[in-house]
Every structure is written in structure tokens, then in C-alpha cells.
Design a protein around this motif. Structure first.
Motif, short mmCIF file in Angstrom:
data_model
loop_
_atom_site.label_atom_id
_atom_site.label_comp_id
_atom_site.label_asym_id
_atom_site.label_seq_id
_atom_site.Cartn_x
_atom_site.Cartn_y
_atom_site.Cartn_z
N CYS A 100 0.79 -1.24 0.00
CA CYS A 100 0.00 0.00 0.00
C CYS A 100 0.82 1.28 0.00
O CYS A 100 0.29 2.34 -0.37
N TYR A 101 2.10 1.23 0.42
CA TYR A 101 2.88 2.46 0.53
C TYR A 101 4.17 2.45 -0.27
O TYR A 101 4.69 3.50 -0.62
N ALA A 205 -7.33 2.02 1.59
CA ALA A 205 -7.73 0.67 1.99
C ALA A 205 -6.97 0.22 3.24
O ALA A 205 -7.56 -0.39 4.15
N GLU A 206 -5.69 0.55 3.30
CA GLU A 206 -4.89 0.18 4.48
C GLU A 206 -5.41 0.88 5.73
O GLU A 206 -5.48 0.30 6.81
N LYS A 207 -5.78 2.15 5.60
CA LYS A 207 -6.32 2.89 6.76
C LYS A 207 -7.64 2.28 7.21
O LYS A 207 -7.93 2.23 8.41
N ALA A 208 -8.45 1.83 6.26
CA ALA A 208 -9.72 1.19 6.62
C ALA A 208 -9.46 -0.11 7.37
O ALA A 208 -10.15 -0.43 8.35
N ILE A 209 -8.46 -0.88 6.95
CA ILE A 209 -8.10 -2.12 7.63
C ILE A 209 -7.62 -1.83 9.05
O ILE A 209 -7.96 -2.55 10.01
N VAL A 212 -8.64 3.50 11.11
CA VAL A 212 -8.43 4.92 11.38
C VAL A 212 -9.19 5.74 10.35
O VAL A 212 -9.57 5.22 9.29
N PRO A 213 -9.45 7.02 10.62
CA PRO A 213 -10.18 7.85 9.65
C PRO A 213 -9.49 7.91 8.29
O PRO A 213 -8.27 8.01 8.21
N ILE A 214 -10.27 7.83 7.24
CA ILE A 214 -9.75 7.88 5.87
C ILE A 214 -9.84 9.31 5.36
O ILE A 214 -10.93 9.91 5.38
#
Length: 331
Positions: A100-101, A205-209, A212-214
């Protein structure tokens, strides 16, 4: 103390393995520079740029110096996305950080345009660099603070753009060049969109997993056509310019029956290929230092308000009261 020593020893072993592997690439550099000097008479002005030969090597390979800075910035972005703290889970952090990064565009592009390949996960040098940077950035606060320093981060991003430009152009060529790619213009244009939006999509998508706030999409990539405003917008127009030039401004006959593939045409135009690296790198330096020179917008802080209040109180004590104030005070 024991954990710190084990960590230092691990970094030392990984750095040694990395340097041993890099020796193989150094031999390629020497061959490239010898060949360049033998054909000095036919060299273009651009070919004297320090990174020119190494950039050309990236057209048909993946030199370690190109990936090293790129992977380093990806791991910095992973920790930055966690508010400067280490990732909550090292096992998921290693994989999600890579997907993702660090190599989101690589992963998404291969998934959509060359399924079954996943070149980013099929290179031993990449995994060595990723292990090195993941351990360093996740376990060393000093290293993270150094890499996120203003000037260091600007130049680390320059190295990131150098490799990102190389990868974006190579993946663009391969997406429409047999045997893996179908030579269709629409496929090439979709590749530009996929490549430049992958980081925002997979990062969200990683933040959702992680729960944390997107952030809003326009906070990740500005809703603008201006290539000078953001490095991703600049990369998009860089890819489109490269595609249109090779398709319509050369005699390669790309996308025509009996014509050359986009990859073959790109190999015949090394100066154009190199310029599509150096221009985005230079634009980022100008954009970053220009932003540093702009004054921050003035904003009243609580300290300022308290200071103003103290001045008013002093005026009242000194007798500089308005009639309304005197009446209110009962004077």
C-alpha cells in the motif's frame, strides 16, 4: 538492551548482504560508462548528466541504487501514516507497507495488466531493501526523525520520483507490448490512470483495515490538472506526454500493423526517456523550496489573544479608560 543489540546486528548483516549484492550492479555501471566513453563523439548533451547512464540501465533492468531510495521513502510514508509511531503489528505492517505504501502502483498494475507476474514480489534485491528499511524506520526514532527532516525528505522524495518515473514508463511500455501486453492505445491510457491513482486507493484501503479515519480524496491528490501542483499529477502528465510523443511524433508506427512496440520505440529514444525522469525531479525541487519560501498565513493564537488582553488591562490601570468603561467600573 538485548533487543537493541539484536536489532543493530540484524541491520549490520542485512547491510552486508545488500553491499555484496550491489557489487554485481557496480560491474554493470562500469560496463555502461566504458561503452559511453567509447562512443563519446556521438553523445548528446543530456548524456553528460550524472544519472543519465544509470537511468538508461533502468530501462531494461532495475539497478539497486534506484530502488533503495524509493523503498526508503515508502517505509517512511508507512510510519508517517501511523502518526509517526511504529506500525501496530509488525507482520501486517511488513506486507501492507509493501503493497500500500511502497509498491502500490506496481502491484495494482501487474494485477490488472499482467496477472500472475507481480514483478515487485519477484526480485531478491527488492526484498532485501524492504527488510532493511522496514527494520530501520520502524525501530529507530532517530532515523525516522532524520528522514522526515525538511531538506532530507525533499531529496529522499527526489530519489523516489527518479525510480517512480522509471517504473511508470516501463510499466506503461510493457502494458501494451507483447507478450504480456496488448498493443491498444486505450490500454495504455488506462495504465496511466491506474498507476497514478493506486497509491491513494490502496493507502485508503490500508487505513480502513487499521480502523483509522480515511482522508478525503482531494486531500490525497488535489483535484487539479496543474502538473506543478502535486507530484502525482506531474507523473500522470509525464506518462501521457511520453505515450503521445512515441505514438504520434516518431516513425515507430506504435499501435499500427507492422509497427514497433512502445517498448522498442522507447529504447530508440533514450534522451526522451531520461528527460521524463529529470524534469519531474527538478520540478519537485522547485515546488518544494518554493513552498518553504512562502510565509505561513497569519492566525491569531491564544497567546496573541492573552497578550492583547494584558495590554488592555494595563491601559485600564494607567487610567486610559473610556467613559463607558469608567461608568461600568463605578468611577
Amino acid at each position: 538492551m538485548v533487543r537493541s543489540r539484536l536489532f543493530s546486528m540484524s541491520l549490520l548483516v542485512l547491510a552486508t548482504l545488500f553491499l555484496l549484492q550491489a557489487c554485481d550492479d557496480m560491474s554493470l555501471w562500469r560496463v555502461a560508462f566504458v561503452e559511453a566513453s567509447s562512443a563519446d563523439a556521438s553523445r548528446s548533451l543530456l548524456s553528460y548528466f550524472p544519472l543519465y547512464e544509470l537511468t538508461k540501465l533502468g530501462h531494461t533492468g532495475y539497478p539497486v541504487p534506484m530502488m533503495f531510495g524509493f523503498i526508503g521513502r515508502g517505509n517512511v510514508e508507512l510510519r508517517k501514516a501511523c502518526g509517526g509511531k511504529p506500525y501496530p503489528n509488525w507482520l501486517m505492517g511488513f506486507l501492507l507497507g509493501f503493497i500500500c505504501y511502497t509498491y502500490p502502483a506496481n502491484i495494482m498494475s501487474d494485477t490488472l495488466f499482467a496477472p500472475g507476474v507481480l514483478r515487485g514480489m519477484s526480485n531478491n534485491n527488492i526484498i532485501k531493501c524492504h527488510i532493511f528499511w522496514f527494520l530501520l524506520v520502524q525501530n529507530s526514532d532517530a532515523a525516522y526523525k532524520f528522514l522526515t527532516g525538511t531538506h532530507v525528505n525533499i531529496w529522499l522524495t527526489v530519489l523516489f520520483i527518479w525510480d517512480a518515473s522509471h517504473a511508470s514508463l516501463c510499466f506503461l511500455e510493457r502494458a501494451v507490448s507483447p507478450p504480456l501486453g496488448t498493443p491498444v492505445f486505450s490500454r495504455a491510457l488506462f495504465q496511466c490512470f491506474v498507476w497514478c491513482s493506486a497509491s491513494a486507493i490502496l493507502g485508503s484501503a490500508e487505513k480502513a483495515i487499521r480502523g483509522v479515519p480515511i482522508p478525503k480524496l482531494d486531500a490525497l491528490i488535489p483535484n487539479s490538472l496543474n502538473p506543478l501542483e502535486h507530484l502525482v499529477t506531474c507523473m500522470f502528465w509525464n506518462m501521457v506526454t511520453y505515450l503521445l510523443y512515441l505514438t504520434y511524433a516518431t516513425g515507430c508506427g506504435v499501435f499500427q500493423e507492422g509497427g514497433k512496440t512502445l517498448f522498442e520505440c522507447g529504447i530508440e529514444h533514450p534522451d526522451l526517456y531520461s528527460m521524463c525522469h529529470f524534469v519531474p525531479m527538478a520540478l519537485h525541487v522547485l515546488r518544494s523550496y518554493r513552498a518553504l519560501g512562502k510565509p505561513l498565513p497569519a492566525a491569531k493564537s491564544k497567546v496573541d489573544e492573552d497578550h492583547v488582553g494584558s495590554i488592555k488591562n494595563q491601559e485600564l490601570v494607567a487610567g486610559n479608560r473610556s467613559p463607558g468603561t469608567d461608568k461600568a467600573l463605578g468611577a
